[in-house]
Design a protein around this motif. Structure first.
Motif, mmCIF file in Angstrom:
data_model
loop_
_atom_site.group_PDB
_atom_site.id
_atom_site.type_symbol
_atom_site.label_atom_id
_atom_site.label_comp_id
_atom_site.label_asym_id
_atom_site.label_seq_id
_atom_site.Cartn_x
_atom_site.Cartn_y
_atom_site.Cartn_z
ATOM 1 N N HIS A 25 0.857 -1.160 -0.147
ATOM 2 C CA HIS A 25 0.032 0.076 0.050
ATOM 3 C C HIS A 25 0.762 1.272 -0.174
ATOM 4 O O HIS A 25 0.598 2.132 -0.806
ATOM 5 C CB HIS A 25 -1.029 -0.018 1.233
ATOM 6 C CG HIS A 25 -1.566 1.352 1.348
ATOM 7 N ND1 HIS A 25 -2.684 1.640 0.607
ATOM 8 C CD2 HIS A 25 -1.499 2.196 2.493
ATOM 9 C CE1 HIS A 25 -3.165 2.871 0.796
ATOM 10 N NE2 HIS A 25 -2.551 3.191 2.092
ATOM 11 N N ARG A 26 1.866 1.327 0.862
ATOM 12 C CA ARG A 26 2.911 2.515 1.028
ATOM 13 C C ARG A 26 3.543 2.691 -0.479
ATOM 14 O O ARG A 26 3.581 3.720 -0.987
ATOM 15 C CB ARG A 26 3.749 2.172 2.062
ATOM 16 C CG ARG A 26 4.701 3.369 2.338
ATOM 17 C CD ARG A 26 4.131 4.471 3.026
ATOM 18 N NE ARG A 26 5.004 5.570 3.454
ATOM 19 C CZ ARG A 26 4.584 6.666 3.096
ATOM 20 N NH1 ARG A 26 3.583 7.280 2.715
ATOM 21 N NH2 ARG A 26 5.521 7.525 3.560
ATOM 22 N N HIS A 27 3.963 1.344 -1.196
ATOM 23 C CA HIS A 27 4.289 1.775 -2.402
ATOM 24 C C HIS A 27 3.654 2.100 -3.451
ATOM 25 O O HIS A 27 4.118 3.233 -4.133
ATOM 26 C CB HIS A 27 5.032 0.206 -2.809
ATOM 27 C CG HIS A 27 5.629 0.104 -4.150
ATOM 28 N ND1 HIS A 27 4.763 0.045 -5.326
ATOM 29 C CD2 HIS A 27 6.866 0.585 -4.649
ATOM 30 C CE1 HIS A 27 5.465 0.070 -6.468
ATOM 31 N NE2 HIS A 27 6.524 0.537 -6.010
ATOM 32 N N ARG A 28 2.442 1.921 -3.333
ATOM 33 C CA ARG A 28 1.474 2.450 -4.280
ATOM 34 C C ARG A 28 1.155 4.213 -3.914
ATOM 35 O O ARG A 28 1.089 4.591 -5.058
ATOM 36 C CB ARG A 28 0.051 1.617 -4.244
ATOM 37 C CG ARG A 28 0.031 0.350 -4.729
ATOM 38 C CD ARG A 28 -1.246 -0.329 -4.844
ATOM 39 N NE ARG A 28 -1.139 -1.557 -5.255
ATOM 40 C CZ ARG A 28 -1.474 -2.820 -4.510
ATOM 41 N NH1 ARG A 28 -1.995 -2.718 -3.599
ATOM 42 N NH2 ARG A 28 -1.290 -4.065 -5.183
ATOM 43 N N VAL A 29 0.934 4.236 -2.685
ATOM 44 C CA VAL A 29 0.729 5.849 -2.626
ATOM 45 C C VAL A 29 2.184 6.316 -2.842
ATOM 46 O O VAL A 29 1.912 7.590 -3.643
ATOM 47 C CB VAL A 29 0.622 5.740 -0.938
ATOM 48 C CG1 VAL A 29 0.735 7.539 -0.577
ATOM 49 C CG2 VAL A 29 -0.835 5.211 -0.612
ATOM 50 N N LEU A 30 3.178 6.170 -2.758
ATOM 51 C CA LEU A 30 4.411 6.612 -3.253
ATOM 52 C C LEU A 30 4.554 6.668 -4.619
ATOM 53 O O LEU A 30 5.059 7.874 -5.044
ATOM 54 C CB LEU A 30 5.795 6.048 -2.288
ATOM 55 C CG LEU A 30 5.660 6.367 -0.761
ATOM 56 C CD1 LEU A 30 6.962 5.466 -0.263
ATOM 57 C CD2 LEU A 30 5.853 7.696 -0.576
ATOM 58 N N PHE A 31 4.072 5.598 -5.309
ATOM 59 C CA PHE A 31 4.275 5.752 -6.979
ATOM 60 C C PHE A 31 3.432 6.871 -7.461
ATOM 61 O O PHE A 31 3.682 7.543 -8.238
ATOM 62 C CB PHE A 31 4.131 4.172 -7.340
ATOM 63 C CG PHE A 31 4.273 4.407 -8.692
ATOM 64 C CD1 PHE A 31 5.151 4.185 -9.209
ATOM 65 C CD2 PHE A 31 3.125 4.269 -9.351
ATOM 66 C CE1 PHE A 31 5.563 4.201 -10.873
ATOM 67 C CE2 PHE A 31 3.261 4.108 -10.961
ATOM 68 C CZ PHE A 31 4.447 4.163 -11.514
ATOM 69 N N ASP A 32 2.154 6.870 -6.886
ATOM 70 C CA ASP A 32 1.214 7.813 -7.200
ATOM 71 C C ASP A 32 1.794 9.147 -6.922
ATOM 72 O O ASP A 32 1.569 10.004 -7.743
ATOM 73 C CB ASP A 32 -0.191 7.536 -6.458
ATOM 74 C CG ASP A 32 -0.948 6.480 -6.905
ATOM 75 O OD1 ASP A 32 -0.739 6.079 -8.156
ATOM 76 O OD2 ASP A 32 -1.779 6.044 -6.260
ATOM 77 N N GLU A 33 2.269 9.387 -6.072
ATOM 78 C CA GLU A 33 2.851 10.739 -5.559
ATOM 79 C C GLU A 33 3.925 11.157 -6.828
ATOM 80 O O GLU A 33 3.983 12.352 -7.255
ATOM 81 C CB GLU A 33 3.400 10.847 -4.153
ATOM 82 C CG GLU A 33 3.715 12.343 -3.882
ATOM 83 C CD GLU A 33 4.378 12.280 -2.115
ATOM 84 O OE1 GLU A 33 4.792 13.263 -1.953
ATOM 85 O OE2 GLU A 33 4.018 11.290 -1.613
ATOM 86 N N VAL A 34 4.930 10.026 -6.805
ATOM 87 C CA VAL A 34 6.272 10.429 -7.859
ATOM 88 C C VAL A 34 5.305 10.622 -9.227
ATOM 89 O O VAL A 34 6.093 11.751 -9.763
ATOM 90 C CB VAL A 34 7.004 9.238 -7.803
ATOM 91 C CG1 VAL A 34 7.911 9.272 -9.194
ATOM 92 C CG2 VAL A 34 7.850 9.113 -6.585
ATOM 93 N N THR A 35 4.741 9.973 -9.624
ATOM 94 C CA THR A 35 3.992 10.112 -10.949
ATOM 95 C C THR A 35 3.525 11.760 -11.091
ATOM 96 O O THR A 35 3.490 12.164 -12.045
ATOM 97 C CB THR A 35 2.754 9.216 -11.182
ATOM 98 O OG1 THR A 35 3.525 7.945 -10.997
ATOM 99 C CG2 THR A 35 2.125 9.390 -12.701
ATOM 100 N N ARG A 36 2.652 11.907 -9.834
ATOM 101 C CA ARG A 36 2.051 13.368 -9.938
ATOM 102 C C ARG A 36 3.254 14.493 -10.011
ATOM 103 O O ARG A 36 3.066 15.385 -10.479
ATOM 104 C CB ARG A 36 1.129 13.293 -8.640
ATOM 105 C CG ARG A 36 0.451 14.899 -8.332
ATOM 106 C CD ARG A 36 -0.366 14.985 -7.294
ATOM 107 N NE ARG A 36 0.395 14.610 -6.122
ATOM 108 C CZ ARG A 36 1.149 15.563 -5.298
ATOM 109 N NH1 ARG A 36 1.381 16.900 -6.065
ATOM 110 N NH2 ARG A 36 1.931 15.122 -4.445
#
Length: 87
Positions: A25-36
């Motif tokens: 879950h943490r990986h997904r949240v951080l990946f979304d933030e990096v993409t944004r």
């Protein structure tokens, strides 16, 4: 004794599964933030390029000369109007 060991192993397995779920879950949240943030960076780079082009156009000496002559009525002084002051 065997039941206690089995219970400890089951609890350890559950704790490990919860840890994996949290890490994913943490990986997904951080990946979304990096993409944004990458998208925002790209938009800022495009805007910066536009602003550089606009600055180059506005600062062009011919354009400045034209604005000074047309809007402000300025002109180069005649040779007779130039006064040299020496110390």
């Amino acid at each position: 004794m065997t039941r206690l060991l089995l219970a400890v192993l089951i609890l350890a397995n559950i704790a490990s599964a919860i840890g994996v779920i949290y890490a994913r879950h943490r990986h997904r949240v951080l990946f979304d933030e990096v993409t944004r943030l990458e998208r925002a960076r790209d938009e800022l780079n495009v805007e910066f390029g536009r602003l550089q082009l606009e600055q180059a156009t506005v600062a062009e000496s011919n354009r400045i000369d034209q604005i000074a002559r047309v809007r402000l009525g300025m002109k180069f002084p005649e040779t007779a109007d130039i006064v040299v002051i020496r110390p």
